[in-house]
Design a protein around this motif. Structure first.
Motif, PDB file in Angstrom:
ATOM      1  N   MET A 146       0.822  -1.209   0.000  1.00 19.26           N
ATOM      2  CA  MET A 146       0.000   0.000   0.000  1.00 19.26           C
ATOM      3  C   MET A 146       0.865   1.272   0.000  1.00 19.26           C
ATOM      4  O   MET A 146       0.657   2.178  -0.816  1.00 19.26           O
ATOM      5  N   PHE A 147       1.867   1.323   0.890  1.00 19.02           N
ATOM      6  CA  PHE A 147       2.648   2.555   0.993  1.00 19.02           C
ATOM      7  C   PHE A 147       3.665   2.702  -0.130  1.00 19.02           C
ATOM      8  O   PHE A 147       4.002   3.826  -0.516  1.00 19.02           O
ATOM      9  N   MET A 148       4.113   1.578  -0.676  1.00 17.65           N
ATOM     10  CA  MET A 148       4.970   1.676  -1.861  1.00 17.65           C
ATOM     11  C   MET A 148       4.152   2.320  -2.999  1.00 17.65           C
ATOM     12  O   MET A 148       4.635   3.203  -3.710  1.00 17.65           O
ATOM     13  N   LEU A 149       2.876   1.894  -3.124  1.00 17.65           N
ATOM     14  CA  LEU A 149       2.034   2.445  -4.194  1.00 17.65           C
ATOM     15  C   LEU A 149       1.757   3.937  -3.966  1.00 17.65           C
ATOM     16  O   LEU A 149       1.777   4.726  -4.920  1.00 17.65           O
ATOM     17  N   ILE A 150       1.548   4.310  -2.715  1.00 18.51           N
ATOM     18  CA  ILE A 150       1.320   5.742  -2.423  1.00 18.51           C
ATOM     19  C   ILE A 150       2.557   6.540  -2.835  1.00 18.51           C
ATOM     20  O   ILE A 150       2.471   7.585  -3.484  1.00 18.51           O
TER      21      ILE A 150
END
Ligand code: PFF
Length: 450
Positions: A146-150
């Motif tokens: 999730m945070f890699m994508l953000i």
């Protein structure tokens, strides 16, 4: 087909963008702990000498080739070549550079995602939402993806807005914020007990280590990674500089800022570690070395912040904000390398190219995350230990041997008509021809057999 290229609007814009690329996670957590475990100020001294005598000349090689070609590394290396064969080898190196830049981004985005997650965890703590905070700081595939994508979405947003509207605008906004935040944190940490002990470890030179090959190789590796050399990021930023700009001067400014921020980060991280020790947090490994890298950032410092109560939550929030900002200004420079290639060589529209390349890199990051044990360190070692020095070597060979000296001089004269009388022209050509390639080769050989 002719494509209207972007250009930095001012010297300030370029210096902020290029130093933004250089100043990243490497400076803020890699450099300080390396200094502490390698002779303190002795490491600092070697690092400073190598940054200016070797990394700076290699940076200049990329900037000059880029500015001359006003193109991505693939066309640029072709352009400075005297014949087709050497041109094709150069183009191949340019392609290797963009693959390596994409791979570096694929692991950098994962680590930067953790920084953002820890930033949000501090916000959750501030509002007393403990379950969310625990989830945010715990290692899980869902959180990681999730945070890699953000983080990747942030990069795609900035790069798709172009050179002035994206890279320059955000670097000129974020770099002053980064410097101010770092300076404030340094001042704050010195008000805490134990900080002076950390300062002593950082600044007390252990000259018995100064001539050890390990120390020199480490300092050189740090300086090269830190200045983002070898993958064409500095070449592509150089290609967006105006023709009347004095390259040795702006390259010098970027080197100076990068080194200054690494040194300043040492005044934060080392004292903070000893403040942590003072409050009962373990900061040494079993073998007696200082804890570094991921354990330092994600265990030692959070434990310190936790021990400081509410103030700790705010300091933690500011610290992880600083790390996220440092990561963004570096990662956009990595993304620009393959994007510029897709635009200029494949004629793809910038927005589509950025989105497409961003998706491919996010996919690679997902593969790494789903096979974390196998791929994570392997990709870091392949890109930073082997590929970066080798490609840096190629750039120096093209600037020093392949490109005709009078054409090179003509390029430098555009920004400073009297350059041939100055010190730079007396020293740099020899450095880039002989000293840089030999030293890079030495690091490479050492990193294979060392
Ligand atoms: N210079 C960045 C850092 O110190 O974190 C890392 C980096 C950026 C490496 C851009 C390579 C690159 F192309």
């Amino acid at each position: 087909m002719s494509i209207i290229r972007g250009e930095f609007s001012s010297r300030f814009g370029f210096v902020m963008a290029a130093s933004g690329s250089a100043v990243g996670l490497g400076n803020i957590w890699g450099f300080p702990t390396q200094a502490a475990s390698n002779g303190g100020a002795a490491f600092l001294l070697v690092y400073l000498i190598l940054a200016f005598t070797l990394a700076y000349p290699a940076l200049m090689a990329e900037l000059i080739i880029g500015r001359h070609a006003h193109a991505n590394a693939v066309s640029a290396l072709r352009l400075v070549s005297p014949n087709r064969l050497i041109g094709n080898i150069g183009a191949l190196a340019g392609i290797a550079g963009l693959v390596v830049a994409s791979l570096i981004l694929s692991f950098y985005a994962i680590v930067a995602g953790w920084m953002i997650a820890f930033f949000f965890a501090s916000i959750a703590d501030l509002f007393g939402i403990e379950a969310l905070s625990v989830w945010l700081i715990s290692f899980s595939t869902l959180r990681n993806i999730m945070f890699m994508l953000i983080f990747m979405a942030l990069n795609v947003g900035i790069i798709s807005a172009g050179v002035q509207g994206g890279i320059e605008r955000w670097s000129t906004r974020l770099m002053p914020v980064l410097l101010t935040t770092l300076a404030l944190l340094v001042i704050y940490v010195f008000t805490l007990d134990g900080a002076l002990e950390g300062l002593r470890v950082y600044l007390l030179p252990d000259f018995s280590q100064i001539l050890s090959p390990g120390l020199i190789i480490n300092a050189l590796g740090s300086a090269f990674f830190s200045l983002s050399l070898g993958v064409g990021t500095m070449l592509i930023y150089g290609s967006y500089i105006k023709d009347n700009e004095n390259l040795p001067v702006v390259g010098g400014m970027v080197t100076l800022l990068d080194v200054m921020i690494a040194v300043l980060a040492g005044f934060l991280v080392l004292p903070a570690m000893y403040v942590a020790l003072h409050s009962g947090v373990e900061i040494f490994t079993d073998s007696g070395d200082l804890i570094s890298e991921d354990t330092l950032i994600f265990t030692v410092l959070p434990e310190l912040f936790y021990a400081m109560g509410v103030t700790g939550i705010i300091v933690s929030l500011i610290f992880f904000f600083l790390m996220s900002v440092a990561a963004v200004t570096s990662s956009i420079s990595m993304l620009e390398v393959p994007v510029a290639y897709a635009i200029e060589e494949r004629g793809i529209d910038r927005k589509i190219a950025t989105f497409g390349v961003g998706c491919v890199i996010a996919l690679i990051s997902c593969c790494i995350l789903l096979n974390f044990e196998t791929f994570f360190s392997a990709v870091i070692i392949f890109t930073t230990r082997y590929s970066q020095p080798l490609l840096g070597f190629v750039f120096c060979i093209y600037a020093g041997w392949v490109w005709q000296r009078d054409l090179l001089l003509r390029e430098l004269r555009k920004g400073n008509p009297n350059i041939s009388e100055g010190l730079f022209w007396k020293i740099w050509p020899w450095y880039v021809r002989l000293v840089c390639p030999l030293i890079i080769l030495a690091i490479f050989v050492q990193s294979i057999w060392g």
